[in-house]
Write an enzyme that holds these catalytic residues in place. Structure first.
Site, mmCIF file in Angstrom:
data_model
loop_
_atom_site.group_PDB
_atom_site.id
_atom_site.type_symbol
_atom_site.label_atom_id
_atom_site.label_comp_id
_atom_site.label_asym_id
_atom_site.label_seq_id
_atom_site.Cartn_x
_atom_site.Cartn_y
_atom_site.Cartn_z
ATOM 1 N N PRO A 2 0.833 -1.213 0.000
ATOM 2 C CA PRO A 2 0.000 0.000 0.000
ATOM 3 C C PRO A 2 0.863 1.256 0.000
ATOM 4 O O PRO A 2 1.815 1.344 0.766
ATOM 5 C CB PRO A 2 -0.780 -0.099 1.324
ATOM 6 C CG PRO A 2 -0.585 -1.487 1.818
ATOM 7 C CD PRO A 2 0.655 -2.020 1.195
ATOM 8 N N GLU A 3 0.551 2.192 -0.879
ATOM 9 C CA GLU A 3 1.272 3.457 -0.941
ATOM 10 C C GLU A 3 0.419 4.548 -0.299
ATOM 11 O O GLU A 3 -0.695 4.290 0.139
ATOM 12 C CB GLU A 3 1.595 3.798 -2.409
ATOM 13 C CG GLU A 3 2.582 2.836 -3.059
ATOM 14 C CD GLU A 3 4.000 3.002 -2.510
ATOM 15 O OE1 GLU A 3 4.273 4.025 -1.868
ATOM 16 O OE2 GLU A 3 4.811 2.096 -2.714
#
Ligand SMILES: [Zn+2]
Length: 274
Positions: A2-3
């Site tokens: 996840p960014e």
């Protein structure tokens, strides 16, 4: 992994469901994730009301009514799965289960266990070992052409590696770095210290825009996200340069080039990026 945009979307999704609600029951199902859980973790959370949910870099910061924050990182594979009711059967990777006072159930699921949770006083959050070294938030008004130029000044490394340095600015991952540099017309190989003045203005604006676009794309799928967000993935699949080696540049039609910087792939247009 996840960014920043995915974490922002998780925060917004959780806020929709949890703001003002109380944690009725918290079940900690193992002793550790990436780090051990803090002493008395479940007991300290039980009965607390959720006052706000915000993001710092890729950390989810959940403010509680006793002055503490629940700090959460999703790691490589973590997700917050929200269901209207507690499912009959839990997954073996559901490591923490939060039962909310309205019956909603939130499960922290993390197969690879690179995620983490901690409980710390809100007043000392900025001194936390995982938080204190972090750079500026790219979507904060304090991050602009001037502050970017100041942080890059004198740096001999490439601009691509500099904007991915979390001590300078947080949340600009490999994909977003390539995309922002393309949008700003700046070569990823350019020496960071030479990105000043108008170039820095353009780059700061481009970083904000690629992240905002990705958050917007995530927002449109928010409903699915909070129902069952097992697979995070990237929201924006039509990258302008990322993963497009040899394909036509969307501006000049020339081939997109791939190089390696800091052991990661960089994609750019040698014609449009200087
Ligand atoms: Zn081009």
């Amino acid at each position: 992994m996840p960014e920043l945009p995915e974490v922002e979307t998780v925060c917004r999704g959780l806020a929709l469901k949890l703001l003002g609600r109380r944690l009725q029951h918290v079940e900690q199902r193992r002793a550790n994730l990436r780090f051990p859980f803090p002493e008395g973790f479940a007991e300290r959370l039980t009965g607390r009301r959720i006052e706000s949910i915000r993001r710092r870099a890729k950390y989810i910061v959940i403010d509680l009514d006793d002055g503490n924050v629940l700090l959460v990182h999703l790691g490589m594979s973590g997700s917050m799965v929200v269901n209207e009711k507690r499912p009959g059967l839990l997954d073996r990777h559901d490591h923490v289960v939060f039962d909310i006072d309205n019956g909603t159930c939130v499960r922290f699921n993390d197969a690879r266990r690179f995620g983490m949770m901690d409980l710390v006083p809100a007043a000392s959050l900025n001194d936390h070992k995982l938080i204190r070294g972090l750079g500026l938030e790219p979507l904060d008004p304090a991050f602009d052409g001037l502050s970017l130029a100041t942080m890059l000044k004198g740096r001999k490394t490439s601009v691509k590696l500099a904007i991915m340095d979390q001590r300078l600015v947080v949340g600009v991952g490999n994909i977003y770095a390539s995309e922002a540099l393309f949008r700003a017309g700046i070569s990823p190989r350019r020496r960071a210290g030479t990105v000043q003045g108008e170039r820095a203005q353009k780059l700061a604006a481009a970083i904000k825009q690629v992240l905002k676009d990705a958050i917007k794309a995530g927002g449109s799928s928010l409903r699915d996200y909070v129902q069952a967000n097992g697979e995070l993935g990237y929201f924006q699949h039509r990258w302008k340069v990322y993963d497009r080696e040899g394909e036509a540049c969307r501006i000049c039609g020339g081939p997109i080039k791939r190089i390696t910087q800091g052991a990661r792939s960089t994609f750019y247009c040698p014609h449009d990026q200087r």
